[in-house]
Design an enzyme around this catalytic site. Structure first.
Site, PDB file in Angstrom:
ATOM      1  N   GLY A  46       1.940  -0.813  38.456  1.00  0.00           N
ATOM      2  CA  GLY A  46       2.170   0.553  38.897  1.00  0.00           C
ATOM      3  C   GLY A  46       1.494   0.789  40.228  1.00  0.00           C
ATOM      4  N   GLN A  51      -2.184   5.540  47.079  1.00  0.00           N
ATOM      5  CA  GLN A  51      -2.819   4.218  47.152  1.00  0.00           C
ATOM      6  C   GLN A  51      -2.410   3.442  48.401  1.00  0.00           C
ATOM      7  OE1 GLN A  51      -1.820   3.139  42.819  1.00  0.00           O
ATOM      8  NE2 GLN A  51      -3.699   2.022  43.212  1.00  0.00           N
ATOM      9  N   CYS A  88      -7.157  -1.083  38.108  1.00  0.00           N
ATOM     10  CA  CYS A  88      -6.375  -0.409  39.144  1.00  0.00           C
ATOM     11  C   CYS A  88      -6.401  -1.257  40.410  1.00  0.00           C
ATOM     12  CB  CYS A  88      -7.005   0.958  39.405  1.00  0.00           C
ATOM     13  SG  CYS A  88      -6.222   1.899  40.719  1.00  0.00           S
ATOM     14  N   LEU A  89      -5.287  -1.310  41.105  1.00  0.00           N
ATOM     15  CA  LEU A  89      -5.218  -2.112  42.330  1.00  0.00           C
ATOM     16  C   LEU A  89      -6.153  -1.579  43.418  1.00  0.00           C
ATOM     17  CD1 LEU A  89      -1.367  -2.798  42.546  1.00  0.00           C
ATOM     18  CD2 LEU A  89      -3.167  -4.324  41.714  1.00  0.00           C
ATOM     19  N   HIS A 130      -1.554   6.845  34.118  1.00  0.00           N
ATOM     20  CA  HIS A 130      -2.487   6.321  35.121  1.00  0.00           C
ATOM     21  C   HIS A 130      -1.983   6.645  36.531  1.00  0.00           C
ATOM     22  CE1 HIS A 130      -5.200   2.930  36.690  1.00  0.00           C
ATOM     23  NE2 HIS A 130      -4.435   3.218  37.719  1.00  0.00           N
ATOM     24  N   GLU A 131      -0.697   6.388  36.782  1.00  0.00           N
ATOM     25  CA  GLU A 131      -0.149   6.618  38.134  1.00  0.00           C
ATOM     26  C   GLU A 131      -0.067   8.100  38.459  1.00  0.00           C
ATOM     27  OE1 GLU A 131      -0.201   4.164  40.006  1.00  0.00           O
ATOM     28  OE2 GLU A 131      -0.357   2.705  38.397  1.00  0.00           O
ATOM     29  N   HIS A 134      -3.229   9.521  39.703  1.00  0.00           N
ATOM     30  CA  HIS A 134      -3.515   9.249  41.123  1.00  0.00           C
ATOM     31  C   HIS A 134      -3.054  10.399  42.033  1.00  0.00           C
ATOM     32  CE1 HIS A 134      -5.205   5.242  41.470  1.00  0.00           C
ATOM     33  NE2 HIS A 134      -4.297   4.718  40.685  1.00  0.00           N
TER      34      HIS A 134
HETATM   35 CO    CO Z   1      -4.413   2.898  39.781  1.00  0.00          CO
END
Ligand code: CO
Length: 153
Positions: A46, A51, A88-89, A130-131, A134
């Site tokens: 995701g 991000q 998370c990335l 989660h996304e 953000h």
């Molecule tokens: Co994330």
């Protein structure tokens, strides 16, 4: 398509509230295509626009056969509970348990500005939550689950 730079949680951009997507145009399509390629390259499931430094309410989730691009998503209903590890990335070397719903009903717009309502379950539901977080500047570890016995690490 192009790989975009993924900002990390040391960047205050990640804590801002993203603005609504209002133009469902070529620029948005390019952003979404780039986000998907960037997510693949980073081996994630995701990615949200903030991000990659774009403070707009757009995010994608891809896991197995499930793929969704959500603009201006709103969770209409949520139920159930799954406590599982998240990462998370944008967050290096950290993971923790988070309690997420097992079912959500989400309203969103696709890349062409068409509104949809979709029911999402299990892992995909957790990833969508989660996304979507953000887009409000929330990171997974803000919601670290603690059962009260083991306490926080
Ligand atoms: Co994330």
């Amino acid at each position: 398509m192009a790989i975009r730079n993924i900002v990390t949680d040391s960047d205050p951009q990640l804590r801002k509230i993203s603005r609504e997507v209002v133009s469902f145009d070529e620029k948005l399509h390019k952003l979404l295509d780039d986000m998907r390629e960037t997510m693949h390259k980073a081996d994630g499931c995701g990615l949200a626009a903030p991000q990659v430094g774009i403070l707009r309410r757009a995010c994608i989730v891809e896991t197995g056969d499930f793929f969704i691009e959500m603009m201006n998503p709103v969770i209409l209903e949520a139920s159930g509970s799954q406590i599982s590890g998240e990462a998370c990335l944008s967050v290096k070397n950290r993971s923790c348990l988070v309690d997420r719903p097992t079912y959500i009903k989400v309203e969103y717009f696709d890349r062409y500005g068409e509104k949809h309502i979709k029911e999402v379950e299990n892992f995909a539901a957790k990833a969508c939550c989660h996304e979507i977080d953000h887009l409000d500047g929330i990171l997974f570890y803000d919601k670290e689950y603690s059962d009260g016995k083991r306490g926080r690490r």
